[in-house]
Motif scaffolding. Structure first.
Motif, short mmCIF file in Angstrom:
data_model
loop_
_atom_site.label_atom_id
_atom_site.label_comp_id
_atom_site.label_asym_id
_atom_site.label_seq_id
_atom_site.Cartn_x
_atom_site.Cartn_y
_atom_site.Cartn_z
N ARG A 154 0.85 -1.20 0.00
CA ARG A 154 0.00 0.00 0.00
C ARG A 154 0.88 1.25 0.00
NH1 ARG A 154 -4.25 0.80 4.86
NH2 ARG A 154 -2.31 0.93 6.04
N PRO A 155 0.50 2.31 -0.74
CA PRO A 155 1.30 3.54 -0.74
C PRO A 155 1.57 4.03 0.67
CG PRO A 155 -0.40 3.65 -2.42
CD PRO A 155 -0.66 2.39 -1.64
N ILE A 156 2.82 4.36 0.94
CA ILE A 156 3.22 4.70 2.30
C ILE A 156 2.53 5.94 2.84
CG2 ILE A 156 5.27 6.08 1.70
CD1 ILE A 156 6.73 4.57 3.97
N PRO A 157 2.19 6.96 2.02
CA PRO A 157 1.45 8.10 2.59
C PRO A 157 0.10 7.68 3.16
CG PRO A 157 2.39 8.70 0.47
CD PRO A 157 2.56 7.23 0.60
N VAL A 158 -0.58 6.74 2.51
CA VAL A 158 -1.88 6.27 3.01
C VAL A 158 -1.68 5.57 4.35
CG1 VAL A 158 -3.85 4.76 2.56
CG2 VAL A 158 -2.81 6.04 0.68
N THR A 159 -0.65 4.73 4.44
CA THR A 159 -0.40 4.00 5.69
C THR A 159 -0.12 4.95 6.84
OG1 THR A 159 0.44 2.06 4.52
CG2 THR A 159 1.12 2.33 6.80
N PHE A 160 0.75 5.94 6.61
CA PHE A 160 1.10 6.85 7.69
C PHE A 160 -0.08 7.74 8.08
CE2 PHE A 160 5.66 6.14 6.54
CZ PHE A 160 6.04 5.67 7.78
N LYS A 161 -0.83 8.20 7.11
CA LYS A 161 -1.97 9.07 7.44
C LYS A 161 -3.04 8.31 8.22
CE LYS A 161 -1.27 12.33 3.64
NZ LYS A 161 -1.75 12.81 2.32
N ARG A 162 -3.28 7.06 7.83
CA ARG A 162 -4.26 6.26 8.57
C ARG A 162 -3.72 5.91 9.97
NH1 ARG A 162 -8.59 3.98 6.34
NH2 ARG A 162 -8.49 2.18 7.76
N ALA A 163 -2.40 5.69 10.07
CA ALA A 163 -1.81 5.38 11.38
C ALA A 163 -1.92 6.58 12.32
CB ALA A 163 -0.35 4.97 11.21
N ASN B 159 -11.90 -6.38 0.72
CA ASN B 159 -12.36 -5.06 0.27
C ASN B 159 -11.27 -4.05 0.63
OD1 ASN B 159 -13.68 -2.73 -0.45
ND2 ASN B 159 -15.06 -2.73 1.32
N ILE B 160 -10.46 -3.66 -0.37
CA ILE B 160 -9.35 -2.76 -0.08
C ILE B 160 -9.74 -1.29 -0.16
CG2 ILE B 160 -7.68 -4.47 -0.88
CD1 ILE B 160 -7.26 -2.61 -3.32
N GLN B 161 -10.97 -1.01 -0.63
CA GLN B 161 -11.39 0.38 -0.72
C GLN B 161 -11.40 1.03 0.66
OE1 GLN B 161 -11.73 2.03 -3.54
NE2 GLN B 161 -11.19 0.13 -4.61
N GLU B 162 -11.85 0.26 1.64
CA GLU B 162 -11.94 0.81 2.99
C GLU B 162 -10.56 1.16 3.56
OE1 GLU B 162 -13.46 -0.59 7.44
OE2 GLU B 162 -13.93 -1.79 5.67
N ILE B 163 -9.56 0.32 3.28
CA ILE B 163 -8.24 0.58 3.85
C ILE B 163 -7.40 1.52 2.98
CG2 ILE B 163 -8.20 -1.64 5.04
CD1 ILE B 163 -6.31 -2.66 2.86
N MET B 164 -7.97 2.02 1.89
CA MET B 164 -7.27 2.98 1.04
C MET B 164 -7.74 4.41 1.28
SD MET B 164 -4.92 1.54 -0.68
CE MET B 164 -4.56 2.77 -1.95
N THR B 165 -8.78 4.57 2.07
CA THR B 165 -9.29 5.92 2.34
C THR B 165 -8.56 6.52 3.53
OG1 THR B 165 -11.02 5.01 3.76
CG2 THR B 165 -11.57 5.37 1.43
N VAL B 166 -8.35 7.82 3.48
CA VAL B 166 -7.70 8.54 4.58
C VAL B 166 -8.78 9.32 5.33
CG1 VAL B 166 -5.99 10.28 5.21
CG2 VAL B 166 -5.57 8.74 3.27
N PRO B 167 -9.05 8.99 6.59
CA PRO B 167 -10.10 9.68 7.35
C PRO B 167 -9.74 11.14 7.57
CG PRO B 167 -8.81 8.26 8.80
CD PRO B 167 -8.37 7.96 7.40
N PRO B 168 -10.74 12.02 7.62
CA PRO B 168 -10.45 13.44 7.88
C PRO B 168 -9.86 13.61 9.26
CG PRO B 168 -12.81 13.00 8.06
CD PRO B 168 -12.18 11.76 7.51
N PRO B 169 -9.01 14.62 9.45
CA PRO B 169 -8.39 14.82 10.77
C PRO B 169 -9.43 15.14 11.84
CG PRO B 169 -7.98 16.70 9.32
CD PRO B 169 -8.59 15.63 8.48
N SER B 170 -9.23 14.56 13.01
CA SER B 170 -10.13 14.81 14.12
C SER B 170 -9.84 16.16 14.75
CB SER B 170 -9.97 13.70 15.17
OG SER B 170 -8.65 13.72 15.69
N ILE B 171 -10.71 16.59 15.67
CA ILE B 171 -10.50 17.87 16.35
C ILE B 171 -9.18 17.84 17.12
CG2 ILE B 171 -11.39 19.41 18.14
CD1 ILE B 171 -14.19 18.59 17.34
N SER B 172 -8.91 16.71 17.80
CA SER B 172 -7.67 16.61 18.56
C SER B 172 -6.45 16.69 17.65
CB SER B 172 -7.64 15.31 19.36
OG SER B 172 -7.68 14.19 18.49
N SER B 173 -6.58 16.11 16.43
CA SER B 173 -5.47 16.17 15.49
C SER B 173 -5.22 17.60 15.04
CB SER B 173 -5.75 15.29 14.27
OG SER B 173 -5.87 13.94 14.65
#
Length: 376
Positions: free
Chosen positions: A191-200, A313-327
């Motif tokens: 998986r592209p590393i930016p997606v992994t880090f942003k989801r992490a 279903n890899i679509q779910e793990i390829m999306t980057v969630p919007p930043p939370s308020i704490s973020s």
């Protein structure tokens, strides 16, 4: 599975190659002037040579796990330690034994440059973490993800410095060996590393990010080559990460478990039946099962086996969630702290510089002359 490979068979002990479905489907090419061969005949000749070298019962290292797709395609997953000479030999042996149609490696397009760089250059690059690299990581992944990427690079650099060995040697060996196999394709399976880090990063709270960064910053335990080989059942880098992130199950899910799913999906995509060339459109289409070699960290092998027969279903793990308020708050806090520290540093340096200049004899003399001139 351990890091040792089986002893190669002597020439006299090698089993004869049993004709496979693919070899039986390839038309025999009559001997003659090679310059007079058609494109289809030349293709069939090379394919026949490849299939003769392919072993039906290959002598494989113990680090190899064999999987079979629904259409009969075979996938040989080589579990590796990213800093291991034995893993490099395992990869070379497997590719030479099975003569694959596709080789899939645990890399994405953002890390593909390591395939064409020599060991000395990679060793130097891994040990030099510069401000320019930090800026590039931040531009590519955002502030928090970029900082986390640099901290993980620091972990990799620590291992590199301890062992004197550049990471990813097994991937470079796979790339070189795949180029020697006729009609072998080379796929990037991670998986592209930016997606992994942003989801992490999105999976962690502010204080979890602070605690994780603290653990990564102060990593200094010595590592030996024996430690690497003892970790053949689980990749050393991922084992070190697992020890540090054990209290963060969401982080383990994004960095390891989700990538298990993605790697499984890419291996299944590569393991599709191959269509043989036809001399004319009038000939019926002939398809044969393919042979795939996957090169992944040992820690991903159990997850790939677990996910192999499930619907993915890899679509779910390829999306980057919007930043939370704490973020967002933490991002603003980091920026405020950075600019505040920068401003204070400039102020402190300015005061020190002014004090130094005023203490110089030449400055004292000039000030005394100015004072005398005012009193006249």
């Amino acid at each position: 599975m351990d890091g040792e490979e089986q002893q190669p068979a002597h020439e006299a002990d090698v089993e004869p190659v049993v004709p496979s479905e693919a070899s039986e489907s390839v038309p025999r090419v009559l001997s003659g002037d090679p310059q007079n061969l058609s494109d289809v005949d030349a293709f069939n000749l090379l394919l026949e040579m490849k299939l003769k070298r392919r072993r039906q019962r290959p002598n494989l290292p113990r680090t190899v796990t064999q999987l079979v797709a629904e259409d009969g395609s075979r996938v040989y997953v080589v579990g590796t330690a990213h800093f291991s000479d034995d893993s490099k030999r395992d990869v070379v042996k497997t590719i030479r034994e099975v003569q694959p149609d596709v080789v899939v490696v645990e890399l994405c397009q953002y890390r593909v440059s390591m395939l064409k760089m020599d060991e000395s250059t990679l060793l130097r690059e891994a040990q030099e973490l510069s401000l320019e690299k930090l800026q590039q990581a931040v531009r590519q992944n955002g502030l928090m993800s970029g900082l986390m990427q640099m901290l993980l690079l620091k972990v990799s650099a620590h291992i590199t410095e301890q062992l004197g060995m550049a990471p990813g040697g097994e991937f470079r060996e796979a790339f070189k060996e795949a180029s020697k196999v006729p009609f072998c394709k080379f796929h990037l399976g991670d998986r592209p590393i930016p997606v992994t880090f942003k989801r992490a990063i999105a999976a962690l709270s502010f204080w979890q990010k602070v605690r994780l960064a603290w653990g990564l910053c102060f990593l200094s335990d010595p590592i030996s080559k024996d430690d690497v080989e003892r970790c053949k059942q689980k990749d050393l880098l991922e084992q070190m990460m697992a020890e540090m992130i054990g209290e963060f199950p969401d982080l383990h899910r994004t960095i390891v478990s989700e990538r298990d799913v993605y790697l499984t999906y890419m291996l299944r995509q590569a393991a599709r039946r191959l269509e043989l060339p036809r001399a004319s459109d009038a000939e019926p289409r002939k398809c044969v099962p393919s042979v795939v070699v996957g090169v992944v960290g040992m820690g991903h092998v159990p997850g790939i086996e677990k996910n192999w027969s499930t619907d993915l279903n890899i679509q779910e793990i390829m999306t980057v969630p919007p930043p939370s308020i704490s973020s967002r708050v933490s991002r603003l806090a980091v920026k405020a702290a950075f600019f505040g520290l920068l401003g204070y540093s400039l102020y402190w340096m300015g005061r020190r510089t002014a004090s130094l200049v005023l203490s110089l004899p030449a400055t004292q003399y000039c000030l005394q002359r100015v004072t005398e001139a005012r009193h006249k």
